[in-house]
Design a protein around this motif. Structure first.
Motif, PDB file in Angstrom:
ATOM      1  N   GLN A   1       0.692  -1.095   0.139  1.00 45.47           N
ATOM      2  CA  GLN A   1      -0.193  -0.021   0.288  1.00 45.47           C
ATOM      3  C   GLN A   1       0.926   1.151   0.293  1.00 45.47           C
ATOM      4  OE1 GLN A   1      -3.421   0.018  -0.059  1.00 45.47           O
ATOM      5  NE2 GLN A   1      -2.933  -2.081  -1.006  1.00 45.47           N
ATOM      6  N   PRO A   2       0.025   2.139  -0.561  1.00 49.80           N
ATOM      7  CA  PRO A   2       1.350   3.104  -0.653  1.00 49.80           C
ATOM      8  C   PRO A   2       0.858   4.190   0.757  1.00 49.80           C
ATOM      9  CG  PRO A   2      -0.205   3.901  -2.889  1.00 49.80           C
ATOM     10  CD  PRO A   2      -0.546   2.414  -1.861  1.00 49.80           C
ATOM     11  N   GLY A   3       2.264   4.652   1.355  1.00 48.08           N
ATOM     12  CA  GLY A   3       2.768   5.128   2.858  1.00 48.08           C
ATOM     13  C   GLY A   3       2.844   4.109   3.119  1.00 48.08           C
ATOM     14  N   THR A   4       3.014   2.713   3.213  1.00 55.42           N
ATOM     15  CA  THR A   4       3.791   2.074   3.894  1.00 55.42           C
ATOM     16  C   THR A   4       4.395   1.038   3.681  1.00 55.42           C
ATOM     17  OG1 THR A   4       1.011   1.519   4.568  1.00 55.42           O
ATOM     18  CG2 THR A   4       2.564  -0.340   5.407  1.00 55.42           C
ATOM     19  N   PRO A   5       5.276   0.718   4.353  1.00 57.46           N
ATOM     20  CA  PRO A   5       7.155  -0.046   3.918  1.00 57.46           C
ATOM     21  C   PRO A   5       6.852  -1.375   3.209  1.00 57.46           C
ATOM     22  CG  PRO A   5       6.950   1.494   6.271  1.00 57.46           C
ATOM     23  CD  PRO A   5       5.751   1.282   5.890  1.00 57.46           C
ATOM     24  N   GLY A   6       7.122  -1.032   2.558  1.00 56.84           N
ATOM     25  CA  GLY A   6       6.689  -2.700   2.103  1.00 56.84           C
ATOM     26  C   GLY A   6       8.165  -3.487   2.034  1.00 56.84           C
ATOM     27  N   TYR A   7       9.281  -3.193   1.670  1.00 59.75           N
ATOM     28  CA  TYR A   7      10.812  -3.847   1.326  1.00 59.75           C
ATOM     29  C   TYR A   7      11.523  -2.525   1.543  1.00 59.75           C
ATOM     30  CZ  TYR A   7      14.132  -6.465  -0.990  1.00 59.75           C
ATOM     31  OH  TYR A   7      15.868  -7.642  -1.183  1.00 59.75           O
ATOM     32  N   GLY A   8      12.862  -2.611   2.240  1.00 59.14           N
ATOM     33  CA  GLY A   8      13.288  -2.749   2.646  1.00 59.14           C
ATOM     34  C   GLY A   8      14.252  -1.572   1.550  1.00 59.14           C
TER      35      GLY A   8
ATOM     36  N   VAL B   1      21.528  14.166  -1.709  1.00 59.29           N
ATOM     37  CA  VAL B   1      21.109  14.835  -3.013  1.00 59.29           C
ATOM     38  C   VAL B   1      19.233  15.477  -2.147  1.00 59.29           C
ATOM     39  CG1 VAL B   1      21.677  13.760  -4.551  1.00 59.29           C
ATOM     40  CG2 VAL B   1      19.296  13.564  -4.452  1.00 59.29           C
ATOM     41  N   ALA B   2      19.720  17.196  -2.659  1.00 59.65           N
ATOM     42  CA  ALA B   2      18.417  18.197  -1.943  1.00 59.65           C
ATOM     43  C   ALA B   2      17.312  18.913  -3.543  1.00 59.65           C
ATOM     44  CB  ALA B   2      18.423  18.969  -0.991  1.00 59.65           C
ATOM     45  N   THR B   3      16.017  18.621  -3.759  1.00 64.94           N
ATOM     46  CA  THR B   3      15.776  18.812  -4.909  1.00 64.94           C
ATOM     47  C   THR B   3      14.325  19.965  -4.507  1.00 64.94           C
ATOM     48  OG1 THR B   3      15.269  19.315  -7.100  1.00 64.94           O
ATOM     49  CG2 THR B   3      14.798  17.410  -5.950  1.00 64.94           C
ATOM     50  N   ARG B   4      14.294  20.668  -5.321  1.00 68.25           N
ATOM     51  CA  ARG B   4      12.709  21.001  -4.837  1.00 68.25           C
ATOM     52  C   ARG B   4      11.802  20.842  -5.879  1.00 68.25           C
ATOM     53  NH1 ARG B   4      14.423  27.699  -2.559  1.00 68.25           N
ATOM     54  NH2 ARG B   4      15.213  26.406  -0.696  1.00 68.25           N
ATOM     55  N   ASP B   5      12.236  19.938  -7.042  1.00 66.22           N
ATOM     56  CA  ASP B   5      11.954  19.357  -8.251  1.00 66.22           C
ATOM     57  C   ASP B   5      11.178  18.187  -7.995  1.00 66.22           C
ATOM     58  OD1 ASP B   5      11.165  18.075 -10.341  1.00 66.22           O
ATOM     59  OD2 ASP B   5      11.912  19.670 -12.148  1.00 66.22           O
ATOM     60  N   ALA B   6      10.138  18.077  -7.988  1.00 67.64           N
ATOM     61  CA  ALA B   6       9.201  16.845  -7.330  1.00 67.64           C
ATOM     62  C   ALA B   6       9.494  16.053  -8.526  1.00 67.64           C
ATOM     63  CB  ALA B   6       7.282  16.908  -7.395  1.00 67.64           C
ATOM     64  N   GLY B   7       9.829  16.142  -9.661  1.00 68.53           N
ATOM     65  CA  GLY B   7      10.017  14.963 -10.071  1.00 68.53           C
ATOM     66  C   GLY B   7      11.241  14.810 -10.599  1.00 68.53           C
ATOM     67  N   LEU B   8      12.209  15.479 -10.547  1.00 63.42           N
ATOM     68  CA  LEU B   8      13.518  14.948 -10.354  1.00 63.42           C
ATOM     69  C   LEU B   8      13.810  14.070  -8.927  1.00 63.42           C
ATOM     70  CD1 LEU B   8      15.810  18.342 -11.058  1.00 63.42           C
ATOM     71  CD2 LEU B   8      16.316  15.936 -12.259  1.00 63.42           C
ATOM     72  N   ALA B   9      12.772  14.648  -7.554  1.00 64.88           N
ATOM     73  CA  ALA B   9      13.521  14.193  -6.447  1.00 64.88           C
ATOM     74  C   ALA B   9      12.535  12.203  -6.955  1.00 64.88           C
ATOM     75  CB  ALA B   9      12.294  14.509  -5.210  1.00 64.88           C
ATOM     76  N   GLU B  10      11.925  11.836  -7.457  1.00 63.55           N
ATOM     77  CA  GLU B  10      11.599  11.240  -7.479  1.00 63.55           C
ATOM     78  C   GLU B  10      11.728  10.281  -8.457  1.00 63.55           C
ATOM     79  OE1 GLU B  10       9.199   7.200  -7.997  1.00 63.55           O
ATOM     80  OE2 GLU B  10       8.994   9.525  -6.544  1.00 63.55           O
ATOM     81  N   LYS B  11      13.471  10.403  -9.797  1.00 67.82           N
ATOM     82  CA  LYS B  11      14.084  10.017 -11.074  1.00 67.82           C
ATOM     83  C   LYS B  11      15.119   9.698  -9.457  1.00 67.82           C
ATOM     84  CE  LYS B  11      12.482  12.696 -14.900  1.00 67.82           C
ATOM     85  NZ  LYS B  11      13.475  13.200 -15.736  1.00 67.82           N
ATOM     86  N   PHE B  12      15.165  10.450  -8.284  1.00 68.25           N
ATOM     87  CA  PHE B  12      16.230   9.788  -7.494  1.00 68.25           C
ATOM     88  C   PHE B  12      15.834   8.732  -6.956  1.00 68.25           C
ATOM     89  CE2 PHE B  12      18.091  14.307  -8.097  1.00 68.25           C
ATOM     90  CZ  PHE B  12      19.137  14.384  -8.733  1.00 68.25           C
ATOM     91  N   ARG B  13      15.166   8.764  -6.421  1.00 72.38           N
ATOM     92  CA  ARG B  13      14.455   7.664  -5.561  1.00 72.38           C
ATOM     93  C   ARG B  13      14.363   6.611  -6.888  1.00 72.38           C
ATOM     94  NH1 ARG B  13      11.874  11.476  -3.277  1.00 72.38           N
ATOM     95  NH2 ARG B  13       9.666  11.759  -4.680  1.00 72.38           N
ATOM     96  N   SER B  14      13.519   6.701  -7.774  1.00 66.70           N
ATOM     97  CA  SER B  14      14.010   5.356  -8.551  1.00 66.70           C
ATOM     98  C   SER B  14      15.216   5.398  -8.998  1.00 66.70           C
ATOM     99  CB  SER B  14      12.988   5.838 -10.186  1.00 66.70           C
ATOM    100  OG  SER B  14      12.966   4.678 -10.856  1.00 66.70           O
ATOM    101  N   TRP B  15      16.123   5.851  -9.415  1.00 59.41           N
ATOM    102  CA  TRP B  15      17.380   5.207  -9.599  1.00 59.41           C
ATOM    103  C   TRP B  15      17.979   4.865  -8.300  1.00 59.41           C
ATOM    104  CZ3 TRP B  15      21.016   3.277 -12.738  1.00 59.41           C
ATOM    105  CH2 TRP B  15      22.604   3.800 -12.214  1.00 59.41           C
ATOM    106  N   ARG B  16      18.230   5.037  -6.937  1.00 58.13           N
ATOM    107  CA  ARG B  16      18.469   4.610  -5.684  1.00 58.13           C
ATOM    108  C   ARG B  16      18.233   3.277  -5.305  1.00 58.13           C
ATOM    109  NH1 ARG B  16      17.149   6.884  -0.449  1.00 58.13           N
ATOM    110  NH2 ARG B  16      15.428   6.563  -1.253  1.00 58.13           N
ATOM    111  N   ALA B  17      16.345   2.928  -6.246  1.00 58.40           N
ATOM    112  CA  ALA B  17      16.514   1.920  -5.628  1.00 58.40           C
ATOM    113  C   ALA B  17      16.656   0.667  -6.377  1.00 58.40           C
ATOM    114  CB  ALA B  17      14.179   1.232  -5.882  1.00 58.40           C
ATOM    115  N   LEU B  18      17.101   0.982  -7.572  1.00 59.56           N
ATOM    116  CA  LEU B  18      17.372   0.456  -9.103  1.00 59.56           C
ATOM    117  C   LEU B  18      18.420  -0.034  -8.878  1.00 59.56           C
ATOM    118  CD1 LEU B  18      15.601   1.401 -12.004  1.00 59.56           C
ATOM    119  CD2 LEU B  18      14.898  -0.724 -11.148  1.00 59.56           C
ATOM    120  N   GLY B  19      19.247   1.299  -8.142  1.00 54.63           N
ATOM    121  CA  GLY B  19      21.023   0.647  -8.728  1.00 54.63           C
ATOM    122  C   GLY B  19      21.726   0.570  -6.874  1.00 54.63           C
ATOM    123  N   GLY B  20      20.576   0.657  -5.973  1.00 55.51           N
ATOM    124  CA  GLY B  20      20.639  -0.186  -5.333  1.00 55.51           C
ATOM    125  C   GLY B  20      21.661   0.143  -3.819  1.00 55.51           C
ATOM    126  N   ALA B  21      22.194   1.664  -4.644  1.00 56.92           N
ATOM    127  CA  ALA B  21      23.198   2.312  -3.196  1.00 56.92           C
ATOM    128  C   ALA B  21      22.178   3.133  -1.941  1.00 56.92           C
ATOM    129  CB  ALA B  21      23.192   3.808  -3.978  1.00 56.92           C
TER     130      ALA B  21
END
Length: 362
Positions: free
Chosen positions: A41-48, A202-222
């Protein structure tokens, strides 16, 4: 806005609940329980890998200080890699020729087209550039650049701007207030401040960029671990106090170094004689506790470090203890006698006395 000391002491803390700690301990989890019918569910942790409440709390704290949405990474280099991947793949990337040498090495390996420019200028033509990475103050030379002017010029050419805020910290400057699209930093240094953890963000005020950073982190595993995230959040509460002492010590150290005949050159943007002084007064809310100076050669640095009892030979900077790092030994393209001195929180009189004694050995 409340004062810096108040902000760092309360940043990212949960609302007070009787019987609960000020900062809850780290949550260690790979999988979490899922709803057996509805699933994740959105907003609820599912995987670390994408989800961890301890990391979310740290990101909220850093975001408050930087003035944007924060995405934490396992190290500063992982954060820089994310910036290159997300922002720099569709054109040339401009990086500082005098910035952190590992950042330049990473850019050459990751990016199809890299241009170099000195931090103090002149600035290059930004035509065809997708990303401009700035580092102000630069590491290790401590040159500075006009962040609002360069951000405006880069944006006019259609480029994004990222500023490495490691040396300044978000209490020293907020790049997002000065026109940058992204503030990126190694929190390993002064932000965490205890020389016991690796982390970046990283910090940004661009919500689209922030989501791209999160996606890259999840895929890259850092992913930063929960204990590391908790340590950094805990340590941030004293950031204002630590920076104040480190900056005071740096001012005293810089004057001693500048007056000593064995010292070839000294850089600290807080000194009126420093080439970056005017920009520092304009852009920095406080000058960091890092002083860069040059002795005649490696042998002179060896004698200096051996004679000192308070200044430890160590890389990195921003910790509680004063350290000195001869930068050429890591492959940095600098003079063999260049030393980056990171002032700790020792008493000023003790540190100055030790520095003077070590310089006599030189």
């Amino acid at each position: 806005m409340t004062g810096d000391g108040t902000r760092v002491a309360h940043a990212g803390l949960p609302d007070p609940v009787p019987g609960q700690p000020f900062l809850p301990g780290p949550v260690f989890a790979a999988p979490y329980h899922l709803d057996p019918v509805a699933g994740p569910q959105p907003g609820t942790p599912g995987y670390g890998r994408p989800d961890n409440p301890t990391r979310v709390a740290l990101e909220a704290a850093i975001g408050e200080l930087e003035g944007g949405e924060c995405v934490a990474f396992a190290s500063g280099m992982a954060a820089i890699a994310a910036v290159f991947q997300v922002c720099g793949r569709n054109g040339s990337v401009v990086v500082p020729s005098d910035g952190y040498f590992a950042g330049r090495a990473l850019a050459e390996q990751m990016l199809p087209s890299v241009r170099y420019a000195p931090t103090a200028g002149p600035a290059p033509d930004f035509a065809g550039v997708s990303l401009v990475l700035l580092e102000s103050p630069a590491n290790p030379g401590l040159d500075m650049c006009d962040l609002p002017a360069l951000s405006a010029a880069a944006h006019a050419a259609g480029a994004l701007v990222a500023v490495d805020n490691t040396t300044a910290t978000p209490l020293g400057q907020r790049p997002l207030d000065l026109g940058a699209d992204v503030s990126v930093a190694s929190g390993t240094k002064a932000l965490a401040g205890h020389s016991d953890v690796l982390i970046g963000y990283v910090a940004t005020r661009d919500a689209g960029l922030a989501e791209k950073f999160r996606s890259w982190r999840a895929l890259g595993g850092a992913i930063p671990g929960p204990f590391e995230a908790w340590l950094v959040h805990r340590s941030m509460g004293t950031l204002d106090l630590r920076l104040a002492r480190q900056s005071t010590n740096a001012a005293a150290v810089a004057e001693v170094l500048a007056a000593h005949p064995a010292v070839v050159s000294v850089r600290w943007p807080g000194r009126p004689a420093d080439p970056a002084y005017d920009l520092a007064r304009k852009q920095l809310r406080r000058v960091p506790g890092v002083v860069t100076f040059t002795l005649a050669d490696k042998a002179a640095v060896d004698r200096f470090l051996t004679a000192s009892t308070l200044i430890a030979a160590a890389t990195s900077f921003g910790g509680l203890h004063t350290t000195a790092d001869r930068r050429e030994q890591w492959g940095d393209d600098v003079s063999p006698g260049l030393v980056r001195l990171s002032c700790g929180i020792e008493d000023e009189a003790d540190l100055v006395a030790d520095l003077q004694a070590a310089l006599k050995a030189v």
